[in-house]
Design a protein around this motif. Structure first.
Motif, PDB file in Angstrom:
ATOM      1  N   UNK A  87     -20.238  -7.027  -7.451  1.00  0.00           N
ATOM      2  CA  UNK A  87     -20.769  -5.768  -6.921  1.00  0.00           C
ATOM      3  C   UNK A  87     -21.147  -4.792  -8.027  1.00  0.00           C
ATOM      4  N   UNK A  88     -21.036  -5.217  -9.283  1.00  0.00           N
ATOM      5  CA  UNK A  88     -21.321  -4.335 -10.411  1.00  0.00           C
ATOM      6  C   UNK A  88     -22.770  -4.508 -10.860  1.00  0.00           C
ATOM      7  N   UNK A  89     -23.475  -3.407 -10.957  1.00  0.00           N
ATOM      8  CA  UNK A  89     -24.871  -3.387 -11.410  1.00  0.00           C
ATOM      9  C   UNK A  89     -24.921  -2.678 -12.762  1.00  0.00           C
ATOM     10  N   UNK A  90     -25.473  -3.347 -13.777  1.00  0.00           N
ATOM     11  CA  UNK A  90     -25.625  -2.758 -15.104  1.00  0.00           C
ATOM     12  C   UNK A  90     -27.106  -2.729 -15.445  1.00  0.00           C
ATOM     13  N   UNK A  91     -27.603  -1.552 -15.779  1.00  0.00           N
ATOM     14  CA  UNK A  91     -29.032  -1.369 -16.035  1.00  0.00           C
ATOM     15  C   UNK A  91     -29.224  -0.776 -17.426  1.00  0.00           C
ATOM     16  N   UNK A  92     -30.120  -1.368 -18.199  1.00  0.00           N
ATOM     17  CA  UNK A  92     -30.511  -0.834 -19.509  1.00  0.00           C
ATOM     18  C   UNK A  92     -32.016  -0.628 -19.505  1.00  0.00           C
ATOM     19  N   UNK A  93     -32.476   0.499 -20.053  1.00  0.00           N
ATOM     20  CA  UNK A  93     -33.905   0.787 -19.950  1.00  0.00           C
ATOM     21  C   UNK A  93     -34.411   1.560 -21.158  1.00  0.00           C
ATOM     22  N   UNK A  94     -35.632   1.219 -21.580  1.00  0.00           N
ATOM     23  CA  UNK A  94     -36.412   2.023 -22.517  1.00  0.00           C
ATOM     24  C   UNK A  94     -37.809   2.156 -21.916  1.00  0.00           C
ATOM     25  N   UNK A  95     -38.397   3.362 -22.059  1.00  0.00           N
ATOM     26  CA  UNK A  95     -39.740   3.555 -21.534  1.00  0.00           C
ATOM     27  C   UNK A  95     -39.745   4.292 -20.217  1.00  0.00           C
ATOM     28  N   UNK A  96     -40.775   4.023 -19.392  1.00  0.00           N
ATOM     29  CA  UNK A  96     -40.939   4.791 -18.159  1.00  0.00           C
ATOM     30  C   UNK A  96     -41.022   3.948 -16.895  1.00  0.00           C
ATOM     31  N   UNK A  97     -40.653   2.668 -16.964  1.00  0.00           N
ATOM     32  CA  UNK A  97     -40.409   1.943 -15.722  1.00  0.00           C
ATOM     33  C   UNK A  97     -39.063   2.424 -15.192  1.00  0.00           C
ATOM     34  N   UNK A  98     -38.840   2.315 -13.894  1.00  0.00           N
ATOM     35  CA  UNK A  98     -37.626   2.885 -13.322  1.00  0.00           C
ATOM     36  C   UNK A  98     -36.919   1.892 -12.421  1.00  0.00           C
ATOM     37  N   UNK A  99     -35.595   2.087 -12.340  1.00  0.00           N
ATOM     38  CA  UNK A  99     -34.761   1.351 -11.390  1.00  0.00           C
ATOM     39  C   UNK A  99     -34.022   2.384 -10.550  1.00  0.00           C
ATOM     40  N   UNK A 100     -34.208   2.319  -9.238  1.00  0.00           N
ATOM     41  CA  UNK A 100     -33.556   3.262  -8.339  1.00  0.00           C
ATOM     42  C   UNK A 100     -32.740   2.494  -7.312  1.00  0.00           C
ATOM     43  N   UNK A 101     -31.693   3.119  -6.816  1.00  0.00           N
ATOM     44  CA  UNK A 101     -30.736   2.476  -5.918  1.00  0.00           C
ATOM     45  C   UNK A 101     -30.547   3.315  -4.675  1.00  0.00           C
TER      46      UNK A 101
END
Length: 436
Positions: A139-153
């Motif tokens: 149930x664990x979500x880990x998100x890493x990001x650079x730039x301007x794409x997005x991840x929303x929940x």
């Protein structure tokens, strides 16, 4: 003493049922769909479910989803798609148990992003890419990001949460300040005569993003260090949307979720792309990944409409569970918990991002660079704590250690000096920094 007939017995079928229910609660079902419309052919995705790793006598599974939006060519996006996951996994010791592995992911993602950037730039390619990288373990979500794409929940309890950061200079004041304090310049394109047009950009180079992988021609101010966020869903599940800026330039997060309500994942991704194109037209590559994280005991079904959140609900949804509540794992029925925030860090400073609360002997290999994983001889490593303003707690002979190349990159990206000035000074301190 009680006789055998007086002892309480439990039918085997009931024990098996309980075990199965516990496993279902522990492991969600993950379904995903994607859709895209291409303008430049520079968007790429990575979709890997049921990845396996050995844990003790058993096997643990996890899923990986990545979105790579290239610019100035597709080389950086393709390279990152093919190498980033291996670089992340290579930064995690193989003997960690499940909880340790999940806890190690944020640091490993930082190391994997920086290593991928460093390795790609050795190919002398000038393209770059944004990256939004999602790892789901239980149930664990880990998100890493650079730039301007997005991840929303959108969790089943309701509400919308951003699991990524937007590193577009137009909307990120903190990143603008980081660049200017490090000696860079931020401004719009000057067409002559004083007229300025377009988005804010970092100069030299003119990139409108402050973080990316690649972009070797735009200087040290553009860094590959990702924003990392880790949350644990309740056992009621939720829905993730990962999209490139072709979607977010046209739609808000609320519109994206609303337009695909009660749709299965494939149809939902297609609908989001359709809505974006209707709003703005096909101006850029437009890619969307939709992921549903669902309890296995329930059939795959659309998520219910979220409840409106009242005051204080945001904080209560992110409250941490007490150790007492998490210890009762043998109940016949386990009530759904609430979503928890486990980790969040957006600093561009490598020394902060590579630090850890966990024992160094469990997290770092002594003679391996903590970023690029290159093998080093004793005495060659430079501690990330070298030059620390708090020598009592962070000593220069404490690991983790960086190779000279990664130390150069770290100092330059943090604006402490230009990358060409560091080698002599670092070399003169190697003997003092070595743990031997």
């Amino acid at each position: 003493m009680s006789t055998r007939s007086e002892r309480h017995t439990v039918p085997l079928s009931l024990l098996l049922k309980r075990e199965l229910e516990n496993e279902r609660i522990e492991r969600p079902e993950i379904v995903h769909g994607q859709a895209s419309q291409s303008k430049k052919g520079e968007d790429f995705t990575l979709l890997k479910t049921e990845c396996q790793r050995v844990v003790g006598d058993g096997i643990s599974t996890y899923s990986v989803f990545g979105l790579f939006d290239g610019h100035n060519g597709s080389a950086a996006a393709i390279y990152s798609k093919e190498n980033l996951l291996n670089n992340v996994l290579g930064a995690i010791p193989s003997d960690l148990n499940r909880d340790e592995w999940v806890a190690a992911l944020p640091r490993a993602l930082v190391a994997g992003f920086v290593k991928t950037d460093k390795d790609f730039q050795e190919q002398a390619q000038r393209s770059g890419t944004t990256v939004t990288f999602v790892i789901i373990e239980g149930w664990v979500i880990t998100v890493a990001s650079v730039g301007d794409s997005r991840c929303i929940l959108e969790p089943a309890e309701g509400g919308i949460y951003y699991l990524s950061a937007d590193h577009r200079l137009d909307c990120n004041e903190e990143e603008r300040e980081r660049i200017t304090s490090s000696g860079g310049e931020v401004g719009r394109l000057n067409t002559g005569g004083g007229a300025e047009i377009g988005p804010l950009r970092c100069w030299p180079g003119g990139l409108c993003l402050s973080r990316s992988i690649g972009d070797m021609d735009v200087g040290e101010f553009i860094v590959p260090v990702p924003y990392v966020k880790q949350v644990k869903l309740s056992t009621a599940g939720g829905r993730l949307i990962i999209s490139s800026d072709g979607v977010w330039d046209a739609l808000t997060a609320e519109t994206a979720f609303d337009c695909c309500r009660e749709m299965p994942v494939d149809a939902a991704a297609a609908q989001i792309v359709k809505e974006a194109l209707q709003a703005k037209g096909l101006r850029d590559d437009t890619t969307c990944i939709v992921i549903d994280i669902l309890p296995q005991q329930k059939p795959v079904a659309p998520l219910p409409a979220p409840k409106k959140l009242g005051k204080g609900v945001f904080k209560s949804m992110f409250r941490r569970k007490s150790s007492e509540s998490s210890s009762h794992v043998d109940k016949e029925y386990i009530e759904p918990d609430v979503m928890e925030e486990l980790f969040e860090e957006g600093s561009a400073m490598l020394s902060e991002r590579l630090d850890t609360k966990y024992p160094l002997c469990n997290m770092f290999r002594l003679f391996t660079c903590a970023v690029c994983q290159v093998e080093m001889k004793p005495g060659e490593g430079v501690s990330i704590h070298y030059g620390s303003s708090n020598p009592g707690r962070l000593r220069p002979w404490d690991g983790p250690f960086l190779c000279l190349s990664c130390q150069e990159k770290k100092e330059a990206m943090e604006g402490k000096r230009s990358s060409g000035d560091i080698v002599v000074e670092v070399t003169s301190h190697l003997s003092a920094i070595s743990i031997f």
